[in-house]
Design a protein around this motif. Structure first.
Motif, PDB file in Angstrom:
ATOM      1  N   SER A  14     -60.535  -3.607 -40.909  1.00  8.41           N
ATOM      2  CA  SER A  14     -61.715  -2.994 -41.522  1.00  8.41           C
ATOM      3  C   SER A  14     -62.143  -3.760 -42.772  1.00  8.41           C
ATOM      4  CB  SER A  14     -61.514  -1.506 -41.796  1.00  8.41           C
ATOM      5  OG  SER A  14     -60.544  -1.290 -42.765  1.00  8.41           O
ATOM      6  N   VAL A  41     -51.845  -5.227 -41.465  1.00 10.54           N
ATOM      7  CA  VAL A  41     -50.857  -4.746 -40.496  1.00 10.54           C
ATOM      8  C   VAL A  41     -51.217  -5.283 -39.112  1.00 10.54           C
ATOM      9  CG1 VAL A  41     -50.137  -2.618 -39.294  1.00 10.54           C
ATOM     10  CG2 VAL A  41     -50.332  -2.645 -41.800  1.00 10.54           C
ATOM     11  N   GLY A  46     -48.521  -5.274 -36.567  1.00 12.18           N
ATOM     12  CA  GLY A  46     -49.039  -4.258 -35.643  1.00 12.18           C
ATOM     13  C   GLY A  46     -49.608  -4.831 -34.359  1.00 12.18           C
ATOM     14  N   LYS A  51     -48.885  -7.154 -29.162  1.00 15.32           N
ATOM     15  CA  LYS A  51     -49.549  -7.577 -27.925  1.00 15.32           C
ATOM     16  C   LYS A  51     -49.092  -8.974 -27.504  1.00 15.32           C
ATOM     17  CE  LYS A  51     -50.410  -4.151 -28.244  1.00 15.32           C
ATOM     18  NZ  LYS A  51     -50.365  -2.987 -29.138  1.00 15.32           N
TER      19      LYS A  51
HETATM   20  C1  LIG Z   1     -47.010  -1.699 -33.719  1.00 19.99           C
HETATM   21  C2  LIG Z   1     -48.499  -1.448 -33.776  1.00 19.99           C
HETATM   22  C3  LIG Z   1     -49.279  -1.771 -32.684  1.00 19.99           C
HETATM   23  C4  LIG Z   1     -50.674  -1.542 -32.717  1.00 19.99           C
HETATM   24  N1  LIG Z   1     -51.417  -1.871 -31.633  1.00 19.99           N
HETATM   25  C5  LIG Z   1     -52.771  -1.699 -31.652  1.00 19.99           C
HETATM   26  C6  LIG Z   1     -53.586  -2.090 -30.547  1.00 19.99           C
HETATM   27  O1  LIG Z   1     -53.087  -2.578 -29.554  1.00 19.99           O
HETATM   28  N2  LIG Z   1     -54.922  -1.926 -30.628  1.00 19.99           N
HETATM   29  C7  LIG Z   1     -55.520  -1.385 -31.732  1.00 19.99           C
HETATM   30  O2  LIG Z   1     -56.761  -1.254 -31.758  1.00 19.99           O
HETATM   31  N3  LIG Z   1     -54.770  -0.994 -32.809  1.00 19.99           N
HETATM   32  C8  LIG Z   1     -53.426  -1.147 -32.786  1.00 19.99           C
HETATM   33  N4  LIG Z   1     -52.659  -0.786 -33.869  1.00 19.99           N
HETATM   34  C9  LIG Z   1     -53.325  -0.188 -35.029  1.00 19.99           C
HETATM   35  C10 LIG Z   1     -53.927  -1.269 -35.931  1.00 19.99           C
HETATM   36  O3  LIG Z   1     -52.962  -2.215 -36.316  1.00 19.99           O
HETATM   37  C11 LIG Z   1     -54.518  -0.587 -37.140  1.00 19.99           C
HETATM   38  O4  LIG Z   1     -55.442   0.382 -36.680  1.00 19.99           O
HETATM   39  C12 LIG Z   1     -55.242  -1.564 -38.053  1.00 19.99           C
HETATM   40  O5  LIG Z   1     -54.383  -2.580 -38.507  1.00 19.99           O
HETATM   41  C13 LIG Z   1     -55.801  -0.805 -39.263  1.00 19.99           C
HETATM   42  O6  LIG Z   1     -56.561  -1.683 -40.016  1.00 19.99           O
HETATM   43  P1  LIG Z   1     -56.918  -1.431 -41.530  1.00 19.99           P
HETATM   44  O7  LIG Z   1     -58.222  -2.080 -41.758  1.00 19.99           O
HETATM   45  O8  LIG Z   1     -56.761  -0.010 -41.851  1.00 19.99           O
HETATM   46  O9  LIG Z   1     -55.855  -2.306 -42.364  1.00 19.99           O
HETATM   47  P2  LIG Z   1     -54.360  -2.725 -42.114  1.00 19.99           P
HETATM   48  O10 LIG Z   1     -54.272  -3.652 -40.943  1.00 19.99           O
HETATM   49  O11 LIG Z   1     -53.490  -1.547 -42.092  1.00 19.99           O
HETATM   50  O12 LIG Z   1     -54.084  -3.600 -43.418  1.00 19.99           O
HETATM   51  C14 LIG Z   1     -54.109  -3.043 -44.695  1.00 19.99           C
HETATM   52  C15 LIG Z   1     -53.811  -4.127 -45.719  1.00 19.99           C
HETATM   53  O13 LIG Z   1     -53.952  -3.562 -47.023  1.00 19.99           O
HETATM   54  C16 LIG Z   1     -52.973  -4.112 -47.870  1.00 19.99           C
HETATM   55  N5  LIG Z   1     -52.740  -3.201 -48.993  1.00 19.99           N
HETATM   56  C17 LIG Z   1     -52.247  -1.930 -48.960  1.00 19.99           C
HETATM   57  N6  LIG Z   1     -52.234  -1.398 -50.209  1.00 19.99           N
HETATM   58  C18 LIG Z   1     -52.716  -2.342 -51.036  1.00 19.99           C
HETATM   59  C19 LIG Z   1     -52.973  -2.383 -52.429  1.00 19.99           C
HETATM   60  N7  LIG Z   1     -52.752  -1.335 -53.233  1.00 19.99           N
HETATM   61  N8  LIG Z   1     -53.456  -3.537 -52.956  1.00 19.99           N
HETATM   62  C20 LIG Z   1     -53.716  -4.596 -52.169  1.00 19.99           C
HETATM   63  N9  LIG Z   1     -53.518  -4.608 -50.832  1.00 19.99           N
HETATM   64  C21 LIG Z   1     -53.038  -3.493 -50.279  1.00 19.99           C
HETATM   65  C22 LIG Z   1     -51.759  -4.260 -46.967  1.00 19.99           C
HETATM   66  O14 LIG Z   1     -50.896  -5.256 -47.470  1.00 19.99           O
HETATM   67  C23 LIG Z   1     -52.399  -4.685 -45.649  1.00 19.99           C
HETATM   68  O15 LIG Z   1     -52.444  -6.096 -45.564  1.00 19.99           O
HETATM   69  C24 LIG Z   1     -51.272  -0.998 -33.869  1.00 19.99           C
HETATM   70  C25 LIG Z   1     -50.478  -0.679 -34.985  1.00 19.99           C
HETATM   71  C26 LIG Z   1     -49.113  -0.895 -34.947  1.00 19.99           C
HETATM   72  C27 LIG Z   1     -48.277  -0.557 -36.159  1.00 19.99           C
END
Ligand SMILES: Cc1cc2nc3c(=O)[nH]c(=O)nc-3n(C[C@H](O)[C@H](O)[C@H](O)COP(=O)(O)OP(=O)(O)OC[C@H]3O[C@@H](n4cnc5c(N)ncnc54)[C@H](O)[C@@H]3O)c2cc1C
Length: 475
Positions: A14, A41, A46, A51
């Motif tokens: 995102s 993640v 993740g 995958k």
């Molecule tokens: C094992 C696993 C398998 C998955 N498989 C799938 C799939 O097949 N298909 C799918 O659509 N989704 C899948 N997901 C879900 C997907 O990974 C998440 O929905 C997605 O990563 C969420 O994105 P996000 O933008 O919320 O940020 P995230 O990817 O969660 O990243 C957040 C980032 O913010 C950073 N951060 C946190 N706090 C702070 C702070 N205070 N200051 C600075 N940086 C910070 C972290 O270090 C991280 O790098 C899976 C998840 C897991 C755990």
């Protein structure tokens, strides 16, 4: 102090989509991440690693060929953790390269460190070494995602008792594995390792699992995973976990014990919000650390602060996070954008994979929508024969009143790709007639749509326009 139009905390899907959108709008944008490598993640622990692992497992184990050459067929004997990791690292490096390149091309600045609010428009960013920087912005996007939930009763040790972030670091493939939590992550890893012939026990306290998926599909899926050797224990609460050093023992509330070389705890994640200094801006989270937002604009109750991705909870997918990030950036930067479509697909990359779009049969019943069901088995398709598919099905739910397709559920090879045909038809408000009127490539698995469409169509009343004009009836 550097000042930006938009500051994004978190470089996962995102944050990434929002940053690129802001760059395209020629606005100044900064992405801060506490990890030294961008991607979140999704890239590091993740979506992409899991995958990639799945692809490696299916390729090296010869899984897709076994119906032809027998259950003992292997592409590579003695598959080790090194084999699984090699491809993983190559893929991750490539993902990070592409992301860095996209940021450079769109003039997105990045800053490494942990960000926290120190004022309504000001952040302090601290590195592990203790250096701090302050930045200010007009708008902010919290895209910090989640971290693994680690309850006290689980004796995590990083090697034999692990969470889903640590799991990928395994030094050796265990001969037996117990997975706690039959959510998407637990089911994906459990079925992948069962495909590697690891003895896997999957434990879930509830009597059912993946409840957002059509029950008929889950019944088919459950049959397949059990046939693949997975020991599924539903309705089993964990009483305690003992780590003896050479094995892990789980005691269940029914008095039974499960022993394994390794335990993966995959029961839930928490919003990564505790270090964000939300007090400074008057924001609060729920008990799982998640933020509430307006689901159209992604604004929190503090209008210049937005939140997207896993930190806002359901559906917690990389796919939906990407979409949310882009929409939030447009809103924050006063740029009109199209409203999001009603239906998005769910993809579960288990073995076999599951994908759905629209309503399940249970939802149709709850909403009292009269419906017909069309079913196609992959083994009925020529492509299925060529691929040696013994399982796999597509189920189509059609409204009897409007003939519109309201849900498609797929389990089996290619489900997560095939579902996008359903997504287009659903969001474009298409009817079952589409599948009857159109020619599909042959042989393909997509032909299952045609078969399921015809199956439903043939059991439905014939539409008026298909009937012969009056007076021209055959005698
Ligand atoms: C094992 C696993 C398998 C998955 N498989 C799938 C799939 O097949 N298909 C799918 O659509 N989704 C899948 N997901 C879900 C997907 O990974 C998440 O929905 C997605 O990563 C969420 O994105 P996000 O933008 O919320 O940020 P995230 O990817 O969660 O990243 C957040 C980032 O913010 C950073 N951060 C946190 N706090 C702070 C702070 N205070 N200051 C600075 N940086 C910070 C972290 O270090 C991280 O790098 C899976 C998840 C897991 C755990």
């Amino acid at each position: 102090m550097p000042h930006y139009d938009l500051i994004i905390i978190g470089s996962g899907p995102s944050g990434r989509a929002a940053a690129i959108q802001a760059g395209k709008l020629k606005q100044s944008v900064l992405v801060i991440d506490r990890k030294d490598r961008l991607g979140g993640v999704s890239v590091h622990t993740g979506t992409i690693p899991s995958k990639t692992l799945r692809e490696t497992v299916l390729n090296l184990s010869g899984w897709r060929e076994r119906s032809f050459y027998g259950q003992s067929y292997r592409v590579k004997d003695d598959i080790g953790a090194g084999d699984l990791k090699a491809r993983l690292h190559m893929t991750l490096d490539h993902e990070v390269d592409v992301l860095e390149h996209q940021f450079n091309r769109n003039h997105v600045d990045t800053l490494h460190g942990m960000a926290k609010f120190v004022g309504a428009n000001e952040l302090e960013v601290a590195t592990d070494a203790g250096d701090t920087t302050r930045v200010t912005g007009d708008k902010f996007l919290i895209a910090t995602g989640t971290k693994t939930f680690r309850p006290d009763y689980v004796p995590f040790n990083g090697t034999t008792v692990v969470d889903s972030d640590e799991f990928l670091e395994m030094a050796e493939i265990p001969r037996s594995l117990v997975v706690i939590g039959a959510g998407v992550i637990g089911v994906e890893y459990a079925t992948m390792f069962a495909a590697l012939d690891v003895h896997v026990t999957l434990i879930e306290p509830r009597q059912s699992f993946l409840d957002f998926i059509d029950k008929g599909l889950i019944a088919d899926f459950t049959h397949q995973i059990k046939e693949n050797g997975l020991d599924l224990r539903l309705g089993s609460k964990v009483e305690k976990i003992d780590d003896s050093g050479d094995h892990v023992e789980v005691t269940l509330d029914n008095g039974r014990h499960v022993r394994a070389e390794m335990l993966l705890f995959a029961a839930g994640r928490m919003g990564a919000t505790d270090k964000l200094g939300l007090d400074a801006v008057g924001l609060e989270t729920d008990h799982r650390g998640r933020l509430e937002v307006d689901r159209k604009s992604y604004q929190t109750k503090v209008p210049h602060i937005y939140a997207t991705g896993d930190v806002i909870g359901h559906p917690s997918l990389a796919s939906t996070s990407l979409q949310q990030g882009r929409v939030a950036a447009c809103h924050a930067l006063d740029t009109p954008t199209l409203a999001e479509s009603a239906w998005f697909p769910y993809g579960i990359y288990s073995v076999p994979e599951i994908s759905t779009c629209g309503m399940s049969e249970e939802e149709m019943q709850e909403r009292e929508i009269p419906y017909e069901v069309g079913v196609a088995r992959f083994r009925e398709t020529s492509r299925g024969h060529i691929m040696g598919l013994e399982h796999g099905m597509l189920k189509m739910l059609v409204s009897l009143k409007t003939r519109r397709v309201l849900g498609v559920q797929i389990v089996g090879e290619g489900a997560t790709e095939l579902i996008h045909i359903a997504q287009a038809v659903l969001n474009l408000k298409g009817t079952v007639d589409y599948f009857v009127q159109n020619t599909f490539n042959y042989p393909t698995l997509a032909e299952a749509y045609k078969i399921a469409g015809l199956d439903a169509f043939n059991r439905m009343p014939i539409p008026e326009e298909f009937k012969a004009p009056k007076g021209k009836k055959k005698k």
